[in-house]
Design a protein around this motif. Structure first.
Motif, PDB file in Angstrom:
ATOM      1  N   GLY A  80     -61.728  67.219  52.461  1.00 56.29           N
ATOM      2  CA  GLY A  80     -62.395  66.163  51.707  1.00 56.29           C
ATOM      3  C   GLY A  80     -61.860  64.782  52.004  1.00 56.29           C
ATOM      4  O   GLY A  80     -62.614  63.804  52.054  1.00 56.29           O
ATOM      5  N   GLY A  81     -60.551  64.664  52.194  1.00 54.99           N
ATOM      6  CA  GLY A  81     -59.969  63.367  52.520  1.00 54.99           C
ATOM      7  C   GLY A  81     -60.476  62.836  53.843  1.00 54.99           C
ATOM      8  O   GLY A  81     -60.771  61.641  53.987  1.00 54.99           O
TER       9      GLY A  81
ATOM     10  N   SER B 177     -63.200  71.467  47.249  1.00 54.31           N
ATOM     11  CA  SER B 177     -63.422  70.227  46.493  1.00 54.31           C
ATOM     12  C   SER B 177     -62.246  69.256  46.535  1.00 54.31           C
ATOM     13  O   SER B 177     -62.333  68.182  45.939  1.00 54.31           O
ATOM     14  CB  SER B 177     -63.714  70.568  45.028  1.00 54.31           C
ATOM     15  OG  SER B 177     -62.586  71.177  44.435  1.00 54.31           O
ATOM     16  N   THR B 178     -61.168  69.566  47.200  1.00 55.66           N
ATOM     17  CA  THR B 178     -59.882  68.838  47.200  1.00 55.66           C
ATOM     18  C   THR B 178     -59.262  68.719  45.810  1.00 55.66           C
ATOM     19  O   THR B 178     -58.334  67.932  45.616  1.00 55.66           O
ATOM     20  CB  THR B 178     -59.952  67.429  47.849  1.00 55.66           C
ATOM     21  OG1 THR B 178     -60.747  66.560  47.057  1.00 55.66           O
ATOM     22  CG2 THR B 178     -60.451  67.480  49.258  1.00 55.66           C
TER      23      THR B 178
ATOM     24  N   PRO C 118     -63.346  67.652  64.673  1.00 59.48           N
ATOM     25  CA  PRO C 118     -63.461  66.271  64.183  1.00 59.48           C
ATOM     26  C   PRO C 118     -64.503  66.096  63.083  1.00 59.48           C
ATOM     27  O   PRO C 118     -65.481  66.837  63.007  1.00 59.48           O
ATOM     28  CB  PRO C 118     -63.901  65.512  65.439  1.00 59.48           C
ATOM     29  CG  PRO C 118     -64.750  66.507  66.182  1.00 59.48           C
ATOM     30  CD  PRO C 118     -64.177  67.880  65.874  1.00 59.48           C
ATOM     31  N   ILE C 119     -64.288  65.098  62.230  1.00 59.55           N
ATOM     32  CA  ILE C 119     -65.321  64.558  61.352  1.00 59.55           C
ATOM     33  C   ILE C 119     -65.530  63.108  61.768  1.00 59.55           C
ATOM     34  O   ILE C 119     -64.562  62.340  61.867  1.00 59.55           O
ATOM     35  CB  ILE C 119     -64.941  64.659  59.868  1.00 59.55           C
ATOM     36  CG1 ILE C 119     -64.902  66.133  59.434  1.00 59.55           C
ATOM     37  CG2 ILE C 119     -65.919  63.891  58.991  1.00 59.55           C
ATOM     38  CD1 ILE C 119     -64.525  66.348  57.978  1.00 59.55           C
TER      39      ILE C 119
ATOM     40  N   GLN D 179     -68.821  71.578  55.276  1.00 60.77           N
ATOM     41  CA  GLN D 179     -69.221  71.307  53.887  1.00 60.77           C
ATOM     42  C   GLN D 179     -68.859  69.889  53.444  1.00 60.77           C
ATOM     43  O   GLN D 179     -69.696  69.170  52.888  1.00 60.77           O
ATOM     44  CB  GLN D 179     -68.617  72.362  52.961  1.00 60.77           C
ATOM     45  CG  GLN D 179     -69.043  72.235  51.503  1.00 60.77           C
ATOM     46  CD  GLN D 179     -67.876  71.831  50.604  1.00 60.77           C
ATOM     47  OE1 GLN D 179     -66.947  71.165  51.074  1.00 60.77           O
ATOM     48  NE2 GLN D 179     -67.917  72.216  49.350  1.00 60.77           N
ATOM     49  N   PRO D 180     -67.623  69.401  53.677  1.00 58.88           N
ATOM     50  CA  PRO D 180     -67.325  68.005  53.317  1.00 58.88           C
ATOM     51  C   PRO D 180     -68.196  66.999  54.067  1.00 58.88           C
ATOM     52  O   PRO D 180     -68.584  65.972  53.511  1.00 58.88           O
ATOM     53  CB  PRO D 180     -65.843  67.841  53.684  1.00 58.88           C
ATOM     54  CG  PRO D 180     -65.297  69.228  53.736  1.00 58.88           C
ATOM     55  CD  PRO D 180     -66.430  70.093  54.184  1.00 58.88           C
ATOM     56  N   ALA D 181     -68.497  67.294  55.324  1.00 58.28           N
ATOM     57  CA  ALA D 181     -69.365  66.398  56.093  1.00 58.28           C
ATOM     58  C   ALA D 181     -70.745  66.315  55.444  1.00 58.28           C
ATOM     59  O   ALA D 181     -71.319  65.230  55.304  1.00 58.28           O
ATOM     60  CB  ALA D 181     -69.476  66.881  57.533  1.00 58.28           C
TER      61      ALA D 181
END
Length: 494
Positions: free
Chosen positions: A159-160, A131-132, A218-219, A184-186
């Motif tokens: 997350g960032g 969750s950052t 990568p994101i 998960q963040p993506a």
């Protein structure tokens, strides 16, 4: 051109080649967007002067006809990638003031192609979290916000990176995935997150969490962008003993859009108790999309998948306790103030107590416990055996003719910061239930945004590929991306 920061990597590359814009203009648009994004807390160390210099050099390179796919493309860098003379803290107080005198292989590969560095991105401390919220910089806020005004997580640990790409602060971002920290963040931010096969991208110069599980990727905003960026990040690297001696293929060329005759596996073990009807329904609809594109949908079994989460949370903390032993306040980073009579042991104890956050301390203690005499066989060796069984399950599935596996990325959409999901460690660990199997098996996986939930928050689906077949995996992902038609963007509120 207006709104340059909203371009995709592929779109910007083509615009630069046609002379419709310049790397300097593109970079300035991103810098302006970053300057106005403080409420998101995505960028934590800005490098605008460095970015402008790199952009000017990229324009000269383009003018000379020496451009490569990432030349002039502004990107963000997750804080655990070491960049020479740029703060690289891995979001930890214990690395306060650390300025690496070397460059990670991944970032060097990007700079060699002419990419532009905008700055360092927020994350969970040492990559430990979903969750950052475990960050010395404070939590990153998801750009997706509903009418209730509740701040939601952008996921973790990357997350960032995900928030910056979703909010058009950069065109792409580096990230790492130890148990799901790219995918998960993506999924939570409506972006594309690609975790390559273990060994496909060098880990040299990446601040370690769990060395047998960590993998950079990568994101990006689209699947094509992920293909372009992975092609730049990946390399054979003599400095990383786990780097595979395999040439880097042209991933973008693999995006044919043809998946006719391919077999997609649906693992029955992923239909866990408590899976929402919404996620289950989305899973079925995306399977139909792939079927309509010519793929065959096949039910498969991964019988040991249910043991992945406990095995992961033995192996990862064990490796973390070993890796983080190097932070002692002697050579670099933070050193606690010592009292009269304090010796080296007191310096270690005080430095680590001050420098490590609560989640890192929790995992280090777990890891030290499972590696201790009397518990090593009961926990660590047993987890290693389970890991081997999980990998065998995937090997058998692929040997039976399965080309890729489809599953949800997360059990829900983004949860609220400070909620029960984020304050209870066990609840937080459950966010990794669909993602950790890949890390244990060393396989490539990609999360693709496919829909909004009933609240209006993005949901992603995950494709799991054969080892070293990122090109084929990306092709499946692009078919799913096109079929779902997901184009939603967060409404700007920050």
């Amino acid at each position: 051109m207006s709104d340059l920061n909203k371009l995709t990597i592929a779109g910007a590359r083509d615009a630069l080649a046609k002379g419709e814009t310049s790397a300097v203009e593109l970079t300035e648009a991103c810098i302006s967007a970053i300057d106005a994004s403080g409420a998101l807390n995505a960028f934590v160390h800005g490098t605008p002067d460095m970015a402008r210099q790199m952009a000017a050099a990229a324009d000269q390179r383009i003018k000379a006809g020496n451009a490569q796919p990432m030349t002039g493309i502004p990107v963000g860098v997750k804080d655990l990638f070491c960049v020479k003379n740029v703060p690289s803290q891995s979001a930890s107080r214990i690395l306060d003031g650390f300025l690496p005198q070397y460059e990670s292989t991944v970032t060097q590969n990007l700079w060699d192609q002419g990419a532009v560095m905008l700055g360092k991105l927020n994350q969970d401390e040492f990559g430990m979290g979903s969750s950052t919220e475990n960050s010395v910089y404070g939590a990153t806020v998801n750009p997706w916000k509903l009418g209730d005004g509740v701040a939601r997580t952008a996921g973790g640990s990357s997350g960032g990176s995900a928030a910056a790409v979703a909010a058009d602060l950069c065109l792409g971002a580096t990230a790492t995935d130890t148990g799901g920290s790219i995918r998960q963040p993506a999924a939570f931010t409506g972006t594309v997150g690609l975790r390559p096969t273990y060994g496909r991208v060098s880990r040299w110069g990446v601040i370690a969490y769990a060395s047998s599980l960590d993998q950079a990727g990568p994101i990006t905003k689209t699947v094509r962008d992920a293909a372009i960026m992975l092609g730049a990040m990946a390399s054979v690297d003599a400095k990383d003993s786990t780097s595979a001696e395999r040439p880097v293929p042209d991933y973008e060329a693999a995006l044919t859009g043809d998946i006719r005759g391919k077999k997609i596996g649906i693992p029955k073990e992923y239909r866990i108790e408590g899976l929402s009807d919404e996620i289950d329904g989305l899973w079925s609809r995306t399977a139909e999309m792939l079927k309509d594109a010519g793929a065959e949908i096949v039910d498969i079994s991964l019988p040991h998948a249910k043991y992945a989460l406990p095995a992961y949370y033995v192996i990862a903390p064990a490796e973390a306790s070993s890796n983080l032993a190097r932070y002692d306040g002697v050579r670099y980073g933070r050193r606690a103030k010592l009292g009269a009579g304090d010796g080296v042991v007191e310096m270690y104890e005080k430095t680590r107590a001050e420098g490590f956050g609560p989640e890192v301390r929790r995992r280090v203690m777990i890891g030290t416990y499972v590696l201790s005499a009397g518990f090593y066989d009961a926990y660590y060796n047993r987890a290693r055996r389970v890991r081997a069984l999980i990998k065998r399950d995937f090997d058998q599935a692929y040997a039976s003719g399965i080309d890729a596996i489809l599953a949800p990325t997360t059990p829900s959409s983004a949860f609220a910061l400070g909620s029960a999901d984020s304050s209870n460690p066990v609840e937080m660990y459950l966010n990794d239930v669909f993602t950790v199997t890949l890390n244990l098996a060393g396989l490539p996986g990609i999360s693709v945004p496919v829909s909004l939930d009933q609240q209006g928050l993005p949901l992603g689906m995950q494709l799991i590929g054969r080892p070293w077949e990122e090109g084929e995996l990306l092709n499946f992902a692009q078919v799913l991306e096109n079929a779902s038609g997901f184009v939603a963007k967060p409404t700007r509120w920050w």
